[in-house]
Design an enzyme around this catalytic site. Structure first.
Site, short mmCIF file in Angstrom:
data_model
loop_
_atom_site.label_atom_id
_atom_site.label_comp_id
_atom_site.label_asym_id
_atom_site.label_seq_id
_atom_site.Cartn_x
_atom_site.Cartn_y
_atom_site.Cartn_z
N CYS A 127 -4.21 0.63 -2.49
CA CYS A 127 -4.02 -0.65 -1.80
C CYS A 127 -2.94 -1.50 -2.47
O CYS A 127 -2.69 -1.39 -3.68
CB CYS A 127 -5.31 -1.46 -1.83
SG CYS A 127 -6.67 -0.75 -0.93
N GLU A 148 -3.07 -4.62 -3.28
CA GLU A 148 -3.60 -5.50 -4.33
C GLU A 148 -3.61 -4.80 -5.69
O GLU A 148 -3.28 -5.38 -6.71
CB GLU A 148 -5.03 -5.94 -4.00
CG GLU A 148 -5.15 -6.77 -2.74
CD GLU A 148 -5.38 -5.96 -1.48
OE1 GLU A 148 -4.85 -4.83 -1.38
OE2 GLU A 148 -6.08 -6.44 -0.59
N ASN A 169 0.83 -1.20 0.00
CA ASN A 169 0.00 0.00 0.00
C ASN A 169 0.86 1.26 0.00
O ASN A 169 1.92 1.32 0.63
CB ASN A 169 -1.00 0.00 1.17
CG ASN A 169 -0.37 -0.30 2.51
OD1 ASN A 169 0.59 -1.04 2.61
ND2 ASN A 169 -0.93 0.28 3.55
N ILE A 170 0.39 2.24 -0.76
CA ILE A 170 1.09 3.52 -0.91
C ILE A 170 0.10 4.62 -0.52
O ILE A 170 -0.92 4.79 -1.18
CB ILE A 170 1.56 3.72 -2.36
CG1 ILE A 170 2.52 2.58 -2.76
CG2 ILE A 170 2.24 5.08 -2.52
CD1 ILE A 170 2.93 2.59 -4.23
#
Ligand code: THU
Length: 129
Positions: free
Chosen positions: A52, A54, A41-42
């Site tokens: 996220c 993903e 996550n960034i």
């Protein structure tokens, strides 16, 4: 394969940029080519712009030309007084479910508590054009 992928997700989580939530998420996405794409996550100071783990993994894979996906493993660590602690049973958020279901149909989602789901199970009656 499940164990290796979860281990890659743990490695990915170390790259999280999450000074606001102090919640590191890691994703490892296995593509049809056999390549594994990592995501973490960034976050942004404008909180809602955060992305996220993903979706980072999915977008990296799509932009590498991958179009078929086998499985994704997820994990998360939260910062506690005693240090970064793995949190069990993290599942993808709704936005990530939508994108994964569209771009990675049939994807198997491995959680770090031993459960596994097909992405379609996680998003029944999803939107589609
Ligand atoms: N997060 C993910 O990376 N994946 C999820 O499926 C749920 C939430 C991130 C977003 C934010 O940086 C932090 O976890 C706390 O919500």
């Amino acid at each position: 394969m499940e164990r290796e992928l979860l281990e890659r997700a743990r490695q990915a989580s170390e790259l999280a940029l999450c000074p606001y939530s102090l919640f590191r998420v890691g994703a490892a996405l296995l593509a049809g080519s056999g390549e594994v794409y990592l995501g973490a996550n960034i976050e942004s100071a404008s909180y809602g712009l955060s992305v996220c783990a993903e979706r980072v993994a999915l977008f990296r894979a799509l932009m590498a030309g991958e179009r078929k996906f086998m499985a994704i493993a997820l994990t998360a660590f939260e910062k506690r007084a005693e240090g970064w602690t793995e949190k069990e049973g993290i599942t993808p958020c709704g936005a990530c479910r939508q994108l994964l279901a569209e771009h990675a149909p049939g994807l198997i989602v491995y959680l770090n508590d031993g459960r596994r789901f097909r992405i379609e199970e996680l998003l029944p009656e999803r939107f589609g054009l």
